[in-house]
Design a protein around this motif. Structure first.
Motif, mmCIF file in Angstrom:
data_model
loop_
_atom_site.group_PDB
_atom_site.id
_atom_site.type_symbol
_atom_site.label_atom_id
_atom_site.label_comp_id
_atom_site.label_asym_id
_atom_site.label_seq_id
_atom_site.Cartn_x
_atom_site.Cartn_y
_atom_site.Cartn_z
ATOM 1 N N ASP A 71 -34.702 30.583 13.600
ATOM 2 C CA ASP A 71 -35.762 30.867 14.566
ATOM 3 C C ASP A 71 -37.060 31.261 13.864
ATOM 4 O O ASP A 71 -38.147 30.815 14.247
ATOM 5 C CB ASP A 71 -35.323 31.977 15.521
ATOM 6 C CG ASP A 71 -34.217 31.540 16.469
ATOM 7 O OD1 ASP A 71 -33.994 30.315 16.592
ATOM 8 O OD2 ASP A 71 -33.579 32.422 17.089
ATOM 9 N N HIS A 72 -36.951 32.121 12.862
ATOM 10 C CA HIS A 72 -38.150 32.562 12.148
ATOM 11 C C HIS A 72 -38.796 31.402 11.382
ATOM 12 O O HIS A 72 -40.031 31.288 11.344
ATOM 13 C CB HIS A 72 -37.817 33.702 11.195
ATOM 14 C CG HIS A 72 -37.740 35.041 11.859
ATOM 15 N ND1 HIS A 72 -38.820 35.624 12.475
ATOM 16 C CD2 HIS A 72 -36.705 35.913 12.014
ATOM 17 C CE1 HIS A 72 -38.473 36.800 12.970
ATOM 18 N NE2 HIS A 72 -37.181 36.990 12.716
ATOM 19 N N CYS A 73 -37.980 30.574 10.770
ATOM 20 C CA CYS A 73 -38.523 29.440 10.027
ATOM 21 C C CYS A 73 -39.204 28.448 10.965
ATOM 22 O O CYS A 73 -40.271 27.897 10.644
ATOM 23 C CB CYS A 73 -37.419 28.760 9.218
ATOM 24 S SG CYS A 73 -36.879 29.717 7.777
ATOM 25 N N ASN A 74 -38.606 28.225 12.128
ATOM 26 C CA ASN A 74 -39.251 27.367 13.135
ATOM 27 C C ASN A 74 -40.579 27.960 13.589
ATOM 28 O O ASN A 74 -41.562 27.247 13.783
ATOM 29 C CB ASN A 74 -38.323 27.181 14.347
ATOM 30 C CG ASN A 74 -37.409 25.972 14.202
ATOM 31 O OD1 ASN A 74 -37.849 24.917 13.762
ATOM 32 N ND2 ASN A 74 -36.153 26.135 14.579
ATOM 33 N N ARG A 75 -40.589 29.298 13.750
ATOM 34 C CA ARG A 75 -41.825 29.970 14.161
ATOM 35 C C ARG A 75 -42.944 29.724 13.163
ATOM 36 O O ARG A 75 -44.072 29.380 13.538
ATOM 37 C CB ARG A 75 -41.562 31.483 14.295
ATOM 38 C CG ARG A 75 -42.836 32.309 14.457
ATOM 39 C CD ARG A 75 -42.535 33.800 14.460
ATOM 40 N NE ARG A 75 -41.837 34.266 13.285
ATOM 41 C CZ ARG A 75 -42.428 34.485 12.098
ATOM 42 N NH1 ARG A 75 -43.733 34.257 11.946
ATOM 43 N NH2 ARG A 75 -41.716 34.936 11.076
ATOM 44 N N VAL A 76 -42.643 29.885 11.879
ATOM 45 C CA VAL A 76 -43.659 29.726 10.832
ATOM 46 C C VAL A 76 -44.205 28.306 10.811
ATOM 47 O O VAL A 76 -45.429 28.089 10.770
ATOM 48 C CB VAL A 76 -43.072 30.096 9.452
ATOM 49 C CG1 VAL A 76 -44.049 29.743 8.331
ATOM 50 C CG2 VAL A 76 -42.729 31.579 9.409
#
Length: 219
Positions: free
Chosen positions: A89-94
């Motif tokens: 999720d965090h990597c997708n956010r970035v």
């Protein structure tokens, strides 16, 4: 006969990236020691929480700038293959934050990453940018804040100043204004027109401190 326990991987000489050095200067003493411990004994810390945590989207940004939509599709596929949902999720956010920002349409063209090192006292400082690119006819050295919190402005500026010092020590003709720190969380862009002497003086003081502390840090 029982097997002897493996010795922890130890980094014999202190070394920090420009970003970590700026962070060290800004941290309270207890957190400074924790940062140095993680640098000296890297295998003792959970690898998922170290800088490679955001490697997939940062690599994806470079691939997207280099190849366009096919690079973006491949980057998203690699992120979807991550096994831990919170990291996914965090990597997708970035990656999404970058793609939806104006920086995705600046025409940045990735170039070979600069590998620069310089010594201050016994401390080895590494450039370690997230992106090197041509911005029209101007070379850029770029750092990203990929965290889900706003970037500390002073730490961002100090990162750029330390990075510029490392570049200068390596004979690289890069002006301070060619370095950028892009906060993907807030959308702010930090840059410098000159390198403050007080930053380098503070870094020299902390380099001597790190040298004195290094041998005393236990596993």
């Amino acid at each position: 006969m029982s097997a002897l326990p493996k010795s922890p991987l130890t980094i014999s000489r202190p070394r920090l990236s420009a970003r970590s050095a700026a962070k060290f200067v800004r941290l309270p003493a207890v957190e400074q020691m924790r940062l140095l411990h993680d640098q000296k004994y890297p295998k003792q810390t959970p690898q998922v929480f170290k800088q490679p945590y955001y490697a997939p989207p940062l690599n994806g940004i470079r691939d997207f700038l280099d190849r366009g939509l096919p690079g973006l599709v491949d980057a998203r596929a690699k992120i979807q293959s991550l096994s831990i949902k919170s990291r996914r999720d965090h990597c997708n956010r970035v990656l999404t934050q970058f793609v939806e920002s104006g920086h995705a349409h600046r025409g940045l063209k990735p170039t070979t990453m600069l590998r620069c090192y310089a010594s201050m006292s016994d401390l080895e400082l590494r450039l370690s940018p997230d992106l090197c690119a041509m911005d029209g006819k101007l070379q850029r050295v770029i750092y990203f804040n990929a965290n889900a919190s706003e970037q500390d402005p002073e730490a961002a500026k100090m990162t750029l100043e330390i990075a510029h010092w490392v570049l200068e020590q390596n004979g690289e003709n890069v002006a301070p204004r060619q370095l950028e720190f892009i906060d993907l969380f807030s959308g702010k862009v930090f840059s410098i027109n000159r390198r403050r002497q007080k930053t380098i003086k503070l870094l020299e003081e902390n380099a001597r401190l790190i040298e004195s502390l290094w041998s005393a840090i236990e596993p």
